[in-house]
Design a protein around this motif. Structure first.
Motif, PDB file in Angstrom:
ATOM      1  N   ASN A 125      -5.824  -0.090 -10.176  1.00 46.25           N
ATOM      2  CA  ASN A 125      -5.015   1.162  -9.967  1.00 46.25           C
ATOM      3  C   ASN A 125      -4.794   0.101  -8.439  1.00 46.25           C
ATOM      4  O   ASN A 125      -5.040   0.344  -7.463  1.00 46.25           O
ATOM      5  CB  ASN A 125      -5.581   1.771  -9.460  1.00 46.25           C
ATOM      6  N   LYS A 185       0.374  -0.305  -9.844  1.00 44.32           N
ATOM      7  CA  LYS A 185      -0.934   0.263 -11.016  1.00 44.32           C
ATOM      8  C   LYS A 185      -1.183  -1.291 -11.680  1.00 44.32           C
ATOM      9  O   LYS A 185      -2.204  -1.865 -10.825  1.00 44.32           O
ATOM     10  CB  LYS A 185      -0.729   0.637 -12.233  1.00 44.32           C
ATOM     11  N   ALA A 221      -4.270   0.592  -0.155  1.00 43.76           N
ATOM     12  CA  ALA A 221      -4.018   1.665   0.725  1.00 43.76           C
ATOM     13  C   ALA A 221      -5.631   1.661   1.831  1.00 43.76           C
ATOM     14  O   ALA A 221      -5.831   1.380   2.260  1.00 43.76           O
ATOM     15  CB  ALA A 221      -3.882   2.545   0.138  1.00 43.76           C
ATOM     16  N   SER A 230       3.962   2.386  -5.676  1.00 43.01           N
ATOM     17  CA  SER A 230       2.881   2.990  -7.273  1.00 43.01           C
ATOM     18  C   SER A 230       2.309   2.195  -8.131  1.00 43.01           C
ATOM     19  O   SER A 230       1.759   2.187  -8.668  1.00 43.01           O
ATOM     20  CB  SER A 230       3.359   4.541  -7.300  1.00 43.01           C
ATOM     21  N   SER A 267       0.313  -1.170  -0.085  1.00 39.13           N
ATOM     22  CA  SER A 267       0.016  -0.227  -0.305  1.00 39.13           C
ATOM     23  C   SER A 267       1.011   1.039   0.064  1.00 39.13           C
ATOM     24  O   SER A 267       0.607   2.624   0.007  1.00 39.13           O
ATOM     25  CB  SER A 267      -0.816   0.052   1.374  1.00 39.13           C
ATOM     26  N   GLY A 277      -2.698   0.256  -5.869  1.00 31.76           N
ATOM     27  CA  GLY A 277      -1.901   0.766  -4.685  1.00 31.76           C
ATOM     28  C   GLY A 277      -3.157   1.458  -4.115  1.00 31.76           C
ATOM     29  O   GLY A 277      -3.174   1.234  -2.780  1.00 31.76           O
ATOM     30  N   GLN A 278      -4.120   1.767  -5.125  1.00 34.21           N
ATOM     31  CA  GLN A 278      -5.352   2.568  -4.558  1.00 34.21           C
ATOM     32  C   GLN A 278      -5.911   1.856  -3.484  1.00 34.21           C
ATOM     33  O   GLN A 278      -6.423   1.151  -2.293  1.00 34.21           O
ATOM     34  CB  GLN A 278      -5.818   3.017  -5.048  1.00 34.21           C
ATOM     35  N   GLN A 282      -0.321   7.419  -1.471  1.00 32.76           N
ATOM     36  CA  GLN A 282      -1.823   6.235  -2.236  1.00 32.76           C
ATOM     37  C   GLN A 282      -2.776   6.518  -0.663  1.00 32.76           C
ATOM     38  O   GLN A 282      -4.136   7.176  -0.867  1.00 32.76           O
ATOM     39  CB  GLN A 282      -1.374   4.821  -1.925  1.00 32.76           C
ATOM     40  N   TYR A 327     -10.937   0.020  -7.204  1.00 32.92           N
ATOM     41  CA  TYR A 327      -9.813  -0.141  -7.265  1.00 32.92           C
ATOM     42  C   TYR A 327      -8.823  -1.194  -8.518  1.00 32.92           C
ATOM     43  O   TYR A 327      -8.180  -1.345  -9.273  1.00 32.92           O
ATOM     44  CB  TYR A 327      -9.206   0.535  -6.332  1.00 32.92           C
ATOM     45  N   ARG A 348      -4.176  10.181  -2.035  1.00 32.50           N
ATOM     46  CA  ARG A 348      -5.135  10.173  -2.374  1.00 32.50           C
ATOM     47  C   ARG A 348      -6.461   9.967  -2.477  1.00 32.50           C
ATOM     48  O   ARG A 348      -7.326  10.241  -3.082  1.00 32.50           O
ATOM     49  CB  ARG A 348      -4.322   9.651  -3.628  1.00 32.50           C
TER      50      ARG A 348
END
Lengths: 296, 300
Positions: free
Chosen positions: B267, B50, B273, B48, B45, B269-270, B62, B261, B65
């Protein structure tokens, strides 16, 4: 099991007292509310579409038709595929049987080892296992994708079977451990003196004695795995989607005219297996969820 | 796996060997999936990642964001509203039904069977059934209007402001039976003499429940709370089936955010997190509970 013990004594109150009317009145109104969705689903699934458009969802069908059930089972479409829910049903059966057998076999042996053959560290692993039951699935979903991919089982029914086995393990192990702990130790010791080993005692003494807990575990697993949506959607390919996922895709598909009667027939078909188990097993189901709820 | 027992005698490792072999699946599940998987997700987490997980650390990017994404903030708000009301209503309804059933009534089994059957159904079935009942054109709203109340409006599933309450109605219908059963078991465990003593002292029924019975049932309430709370955080399939997060993103929930996500928006990483935040919220609930439950025992 509780009210079998309590004798039904003479009623302390007159039958039509005000409290009694309030009590039964409340219970009946609430019961009607709980029963209503099932009733609405059944009557909707037996009506034709014209009747649904002009009528009242609570009204019983004027003209009973079984066509929606036939269509839901064998013709309903997900995308371009129009085989009906039957495919999802058989997928679910194929997922269910090995998952139930494997998860219960492993968890019962685990519970037995934890109850009767403690080794150094066994309690630590058990504690981690129980704490693991509280971790949100979302945290472990992606690492499991990687593990299954490495094993060549990602997107395959057997991968999903492994996932069900892993996530069923905490509660089932707890269930079996607690049950085997309550078996009198003398029995175990006597078998040891007679020279029986780990597997001998398990198969010849523990298994035959613990049929009720196996039934509870089966009820717990069958309903749980049949009702699963998240793991089915993530760990299988569209061709292997279990019934719940296919149901959602049929009902919530954006293409075509909505056929509410077919949708409700499909919903009922998916709910049928756990409902039959629930109504047939009665108190054992309650015992199963109580065992699942109350920590040892 | 069994090497965890640092044997003093050379034979230590092989003592109880069958039990150790039989426990291999449990040990693997506990260590690899639960501990390893969780640690892996938390670690990644901070990257970056993807489309594929990659080890390039970006610190707390992350999370920054995440907490500035409207979709996540709505998810959290929905979870808070759903959680708060679900907690209160499930406890109140569950306890009330259990107390009513505990008044030595006739047909207890019938009532209990009716209150509990929704719990046997999946969230997908629950969500679809209530989606149909709450259908604005043909469901409850249209029935009430056809009875003469023309201006009656009850269309939660299409109103972004109240959609979460539409989901709450379905969730309560599905889950209250379980809590009722647990509460009923707790009430059955209370000594009859308590009731006799209360009657002798002239304390009313309701007052006895509030002043005497509920405080005595504290452990049952704690168990119920933990169950409800862990169910709330997991809420996913109910939303997917009933509204699919809509209208717009008005009924999104954290579990759905994570799946979206990870598997749709690519995505990772999102997703990691967000799922780590879910884990944190569980820990925040679990620690006080563990403290209350096991704190007194003082185990090494």
């Amino acid at each position: 099991m509780v009210d079998a013990v309590i004798p039904r004594g003479p009623k302390p109150r007159p039958r039509f007292s005000r409290t009694n009317i309030m009590l039964y009145g409340t219970l009946i109104v609430v019961a009607a509310y709980y029963a209503l969705p099932l009733y609405v689903m059944i009557v909707t699934s037996l009506k034709g579409m014209p009747e649904i458009r002009i009528g009242n969802i609570f009204a019983p069908p004027v003209e009973v038709t079984y066509q929606p059930w036939v269509k839901a089972w064998s013709e309903a479409c997900t995308g371009i595929n129009c085989e009906g829910l039957s495919r999802g049903f058989w997928n679910s059966v194929q997922i269910l049987i090995p998952s139930v057998i494997l998860s219960i076999a492993i968890a019962s042996v685990n519970g037995y080892a934890l109850a009767n053959w403690k080794f150094k560290g066994s309690e630590v692993f058990f504690t981690i296992l129980i704490l693991g039951a509280f971790i949100p699935y979302q945290v472990m979903i992606y690492p499991i994708v990687i593990i299954l991919r490495e094993m060549g089982l990602y997107g395959n029914i057997w991968g999903l079977v492994m996932v069900h086995t892993v996530f069923g393990m905490p509660i089932l192990t707890l269930l079996f451990r607690n049950y085997f702990t309550s078996v009198p130790e003398e029995l175990f010791k006597a078998a040891r003196v007679d020279g029986a080993g780990f597997w001998g005692i398990y198969f010849r003494i523990m298994l035959p004695m613990s049929l009720p807990i196996f039934v509870v575990a089966i009820i717990l697993q069958v309903t749980g795995i049949w009702n699963d949506f998240l793991f089915g959607v993530i760990y299988t390919k569209p061709a292997d989607y279990p019934m719940t996922v296919q149901l959602n895709n049929i009902v919530n598909s954006v293409q075509g005219v909505k056929e509410y009667n077919v949708n409700m027939a499909a919903t009922l078909l998916t709910g049928l297996v756990p409902l039959i188990i629930y109504f047939a097993s009665g108190k054992l189901f309650v015992r199963g969820i109580a065992a699942g709820a109350v920590k040892g | 796996m069994s090497s965890s027992s640092n044997a003093r005698k050379p034979s230590g490792l092989f003592r109880n060997l069958s039990a150790k072999i039989a426990s291999v699946p449990m040990v693997l599940t506990a260590l690899v999936v639960f501990v390893g998987g969780t640690a892996w997700t938390v670690l990644y987490s901070f990257t970056s990642s993807k489309l594929l997980p990659k080890m390039n650390f970006v610190g707390l990017d992350q999370y920054e964001r995440l907490w500035s994404t409207r979709r996540w903030l709505i998810s959290i708000e929905n979870l808070a509203v759903y959680g708060f009301f679900s907690m209160i209503f499930t406890l109140v309804i569950g306890f009330t039904l259990a107390a009513l059933l505990d008044r030595k009534i006739r047909g207890e089994n019938v009532f209990r069977t009716i209150f509990l059957y929704p719990f046997a159904l999946s969230f997908v079935v629950t969500g679809l059934a209530w989606q149909w009942i709450l259908n604005p054109d043909l469901g409850v709203q249209s029935v009430v209007r056809s009875l003469g109340w023309e201006s009656f409006t009850f269309n939660p599933l299409n109103d972004p402001d109240i959609v979460i309450y539409g989901i709450l109605i379905a969730g309560l219908w599905q889950g209250t039976g379980l809590i009722m059963v647990i509460m009923l078991a707790g009430l059955r465990g209370i000594d009859e003499d308590i009731w006799k003593a209360a009657r002798v002292d002239g304390i009313g029924t309701v007052k006895t429940y509030i002043r005497v019975i509920i405080p005595m049932m504290r452990p049952v309430f704690v168990t119920a709370l933990v169950l409800i709370a862990s169910g709330i955080i997991k809420i996913y399939d109910l939303v997917v089936a009933q509204t699919n997060g809509g209208p717009g993103i008005a009924s999104e929930v954290p579990a759905k955010y994570v799946i979206n996500y990870m598997f749709r928006a690519q995505n990772l990483g999102q997703g990691f997190a967000a799922s780590t935040m879910m884990l944190v919220s569980v820990i925040v609930i679990l620690i006080p509970w563990a403290y209350l439950e096991f704190g007194g025992k003082k185990r090494g």
